[in-house]
Write a protein that holds these residues in place. Sequence first.
Motif, mmCIF file in Angstrom:
data_model
loop_
_atom_site.group_PDB
_atom_site.id
_atom_site.type_symbol
_atom_site.label_atom_id
_atom_site.label_comp_id
_atom_site.label_asym_id
_atom_site.label_seq_id
_atom_site.Cartn_x
_atom_site.Cartn_y
_atom_site.Cartn_z
ATOM 1 N N UNK A 105 96.206 38.196 69.964
ATOM 2 C CA UNK A 105 95.526 37.424 69.675
ATOM 3 C C UNK A 105 94.818 37.655 68.141
ATOM 4 N N UNK A 106 93.564 37.121 68.076
ATOM 5 C CA UNK A 106 92.661 37.670 67.314
ATOM 6 C C UNK A 106 91.961 38.829 67.299
ATOM 7 N N UNK A 107 92.059 39.523 66.799
ATOM 8 C CA UNK A 107 90.749 41.183 66.035
ATOM 9 C C UNK A 107 90.077 40.461 65.744
ATOM 10 N N UNK A 108 89.007 40.583 65.999
ATOM 11 C CA UNK A 108 87.639 40.873 65.770
ATOM 12 C C UNK A 108 87.061 41.608 65.335
ATOM 13 N N UNK A 109 86.581 41.369 63.699
ATOM 14 C CA UNK A 109 86.242 42.511 63.328
ATOM 15 C C UNK A 109 84.679 42.146 62.931
ATOM 16 N N UNK A 110 83.405 43.456 62.775
ATOM 17 C CA UNK A 110 82.272 43.317 62.414
ATOM 18 C C UNK A 110 81.882 44.763 61.708
ATOM 19 N N UNK A 111 81.712 44.475 60.295
ATOM 20 C CA UNK A 111 81.452 45.654 59.377
ATOM 21 C C UNK A 111 80.536 46.821 58.820
ATOM 22 N N UNK A 112 78.855 45.807 59.725
ATOM 23 C CA UNK A 112 78.142 46.507 60.310
ATOM 24 C C UNK A 112 76.716 46.629 59.386
ATOM 25 N N UNK A 113 75.883 46.928 59.505
ATOM 26 C CA UNK A 113 75.093 46.850 59.018
ATOM 27 C C UNK A 113 73.380 47.233 59.509
ATOM 28 N N UNK A 114 73.324 45.984 59.985
ATOM 29 C CA UNK A 114 73.890 44.367 60.131
ATOM 30 C C UNK A 114 72.804 43.696 58.868
ATOM 31 N N UNK A 115 73.672 43.389 58.338
ATOM 32 C CA UNK A 115 73.546 42.201 57.862
ATOM 33 C C UNK A 115 74.624 41.599 56.417
ATOM 34 N N UNK A 116 75.453 42.936 57.171
ATOM 35 C CA UNK A 116 77.019 42.655 55.719
ATOM 36 C C UNK A 116 77.763 41.434 56.365
ATOM 37 N N UNK A 117 78.610 41.000 55.558
ATOM 38 C CA UNK A 117 78.647 39.410 55.577
ATOM 39 C C UNK A 117 80.776 40.040 55.566
ATOM 40 N N UNK A 118 81.456 39.380 57.349
ATOM 41 C CA UNK A 118 82.715 39.934 57.380
ATOM 42 C C UNK A 118 83.170 38.847 56.519
ATOM 43 N N UNK A 119 82.594 37.508 56.076
ATOM 44 C CA UNK A 119 84.069 36.902 54.975
ATOM 45 C C UNK A 119 84.241 37.073 54.629
ATOM 46 N N UNK A 120 83.400 37.769 53.296
ATOM 47 C CA UNK A 120 83.671 39.083 52.211
ATOM 48 C C UNK A 120 84.202 40.574 52.684
ATOM 49 N N UNK A 121 83.532 41.514 53.693
ATOM 50 C CA UNK A 121 83.791 42.603 54.117
ATOM 51 C C UNK A 121 85.863 42.145 54.372
ATOM 52 N N UNK A 122 85.783 41.711 55.489
ATOM 53 C CA UNK A 122 87.543 41.909 55.900
ATOM 54 C C UNK A 122 88.308 41.889 54.737
ATOM 55 N N UNK A 123 88.510 40.958 53.666
ATOM 56 C CA UNK A 123 89.561 40.487 52.764
ATOM 57 C C UNK A 123 89.378 42.212 51.751
ATOM 58 N N UNK A 124 87.663 42.463 51.545
ATOM 59 C CA UNK A 124 88.168 43.632 50.607
ATOM 60 C C UNK A 124 88.873 44.857 51.390
ATOM 61 N N UNK A 230 78.432 48.225 63.365
ATOM 62 C CA UNK A 230 79.374 47.385 64.347
ATOM 63 C C UNK A 230 79.969 47.505 66.066
ATOM 64 N N UNK A 231 79.451 48.518 65.838
ATOM 65 C CA UNK A 231 79.556 49.511 67.335
ATOM 66 C C UNK A 231 78.304 49.477 67.806
ATOM 67 N N UNK A 232 77.555 48.810 67.798
ATOM 68 C CA UNK A 232 76.141 48.417 67.923
ATOM 69 C C UNK A 232 76.683 47.609 69.163
ATOM 70 N N UNK A 233 76.501 46.296 68.480
ATOM 71 C CA UNK A 233 77.295 44.539 67.939
ATOM 72 C C UNK A 233 78.059 44.580 70.293
ATOM 73 N N UNK A 234 79.124 45.810 69.272
ATOM 74 C CA UNK A 234 80.709 45.740 70.294
ATOM 75 C C UNK A 234 79.874 46.159 71.791
ATOM 76 N N UNK A 235 79.416 47.421 71.529
ATOM 77 C CA UNK A 235 78.007 47.610 72.846
ATOM 78 C C UNK A 235 77.660 46.693 73.682
ATOM 79 N N UNK A 236 76.818 46.143 73.002
ATOM 80 C CA UNK A 236 76.392 44.876 73.737
ATOM 81 C C UNK A 236 77.108 43.699 74.243
ATOM 82 N N UNK A 237 77.749 43.495 73.726
ATOM 83 C CA UNK A 237 78.839 42.880 74.237
ATOM 84 C C UNK A 237 79.686 43.243 75.266
ATOM 85 N N UNK A 238 80.072 43.871 75.083
ATOM 86 C CA UNK A 238 80.282 44.956 76.184
ATOM 87 C C UNK A 238 79.789 44.771 77.768
#
Length: 515
Positions: A105-124, A230-238
Motif C-alpha cells: 500500500x502507501x507508507x505515509x511519513x511525517x517528519x515532525x516539527x510540527x512545521x516540517x514539510x514532508x514534500x521536501x523531507x521525503x526526497x531528502x 510525527x510520533x505525536x501525530x501518529x498517536x493522536x491518529x491511533x
Amino acid sequence: MPLPPRLRAAALTATAMLLCALPTGCGDDDAKGEDLTDQKLSWKDCPAPSTSEGGGQAPSPLPDGDVWQCATMKTPLDWDDPDGDTIGIALIRAEASGDRNSRIGSLVFNFGGPGSSGVTGLPAFADDFAKLRTRYDLVSFDPRGVGRSAGVECEDAEGLDEYLQQDMTPDDDAEEEKLRDSTESFNSACEKESGVTLPHVRTTEAARDMDLMRQVLGDSKLYYFGISYGTELGGVYAHLFPKNVGRAVFDAVVDPTQTPEQGSLGQAKGFQLALDNYARDCASKKEGCPVGDTAQEVKDRIAALLKELDGKPIPGVFPRDLTQSIATDGILQALYSKDLWEYLTQGLDQAYQGDGSLLMLLADSLNGRNEDGEYSNLIPANVAINCADYKPRYTVEDVTAKLPEFRAVSPLFGDTLAWQMISCTDWAVPGAADRPDVSAPGAAPIVVIGNTGDPATPYQGARKMVEALGEGVGVELTYKGQGHGAYSSGSKCVRNAVDAYLLQGKTPEAGSVCP
C-alpha cells in the motif's frame, strides 16, 4: 534539518507543492457538499518548492530514474463543518519500485516539527527508505498550516531576522519587557496574516486529514512512519482511528504525558546530555580539541563564549552579527546529530577568532532561513500548531519562578528553554488540551523506538508513549546511540527490525535493544 527546541520537538525540514494562494489555503466553494473520499488525485511532476517551503530546486529523479509525483488533496478547513470551505493538502509520492503484486500500500511519513514539510523531507531522505519502497508507495505531505497546505504566515524575513537575533535570555526587567513585547508583536502578526487558518491547525485535525488521505490513496489501513512530532501525530491518529491503524513506526518519540513546561525541561536535560557527550568526544580526539583539553574545559569555554556574545556580538554572515541567541541556536542544531559535531568544533574555533559565520549558518539551517535571506514558514507553523494544541499560557513571572530548576538541569541551555515557554502568551486561539490523548485500545501493534542519546525527544518518552497507547499496542525498541532518531542513524540492527516489521509484518520482541 531539525527544528530549534523553542519549537516543541525537532524534525526534518522540507518543502511543498503548488496550491492556491487564498488566505485559508485553497478555499473552494465548488467543493462544498462533495464527498471528499471520492476525490481522484491528479499526480504530476513536482514543481520547485516555494519560498514558504524553503526554496530550492524540484526534487531530482530517484536512483532508478523514476520521478517524484505531487498532487493536492482537498480537505475541510474546519472538520466540525465538513461541508464548508476546503483547503488543499500538498502530497508527494514515489511509486513502489518492486513487483506490483507484492505491493502492500502507501507508507505515509511525517517528519515532525510540527512545521516540517514532508514534500521536501521525503526526497531528502529517500535513500534511507529505498528498501521500504520495494513494497510501498512512499508518500508524505505538508500538514495543514505548513508550506503550501494553507501555510501560516506571520512576520516577513526582516522581522524574523530581528526577532531571532534579539536577546532570548533576558537578564533584567528591561530585557524581559522587550522579549515579552516582541513575542506579542510576532503573535499579533500571525493573527493579522493568518487569522482564518489559526483555529484549524490542531494535531487532531491533521490526524483527520491523514484518515481522509488513507481513503483517497485507496488503503483500508494507514501504514505510517512518524518521526519526532510525527510520533505525536501518529498517536493522536491511533486514538481517533484505532481500527484503521495498519503497520506503524514511531521514531524519536515525543512524550505524550508532558505539559509544555515538562517538555521544555526534558529538552533542557536532553541537550545538556548531548553537550556532555560532545564535550567528552571532542576532548578525546588524538589530534586535539581546539575548544578545550578536557570535557569540562570544553563546556566552560562554550559558556564563556555565549556570555561574551551577550554583550558583544561578532561578525556572522554579512551583514548580520552573531548574537548570543543565534550562537545558541547554532550549537543546538549541531547537537541534533553526531554527524554535525565536527562542524560545531570548527564553528566554535572560528568564533573564538572573531568569525561567527559557521555557527550562524548552522542556526540559519535550524530556523529555516535560506542563503537568499528568505524564511520558510517553519517557525510560524510550529508556533501556530503548538499554541492551538496546548492550553497552558505561561507568563514572565512563571518563567522567572522556574529558572532555577531549568538552570539546575542545564547550566548552558536552561535559560533558553525556559524563556521559550512564553511563545504562546497572548495567542489568538485557545489551546485544545494540556496533553494529547494517544490511548488507542484495539489498535494494531505500533513499533516505538527510543534513542538513549536523543537530545530533542529524550529516551524516556518512548516508554511513556508505549504506556499511553495502552496494553498490547506499543512495542518498545531501544537504540543505544546518539542524535535525534534511530532508523536513519546507521544502525543496521534498528533498520533490520523496522524493515522486517513494515515489509513482512514481523513485530520485534517488546523490550528489544540495539547497541
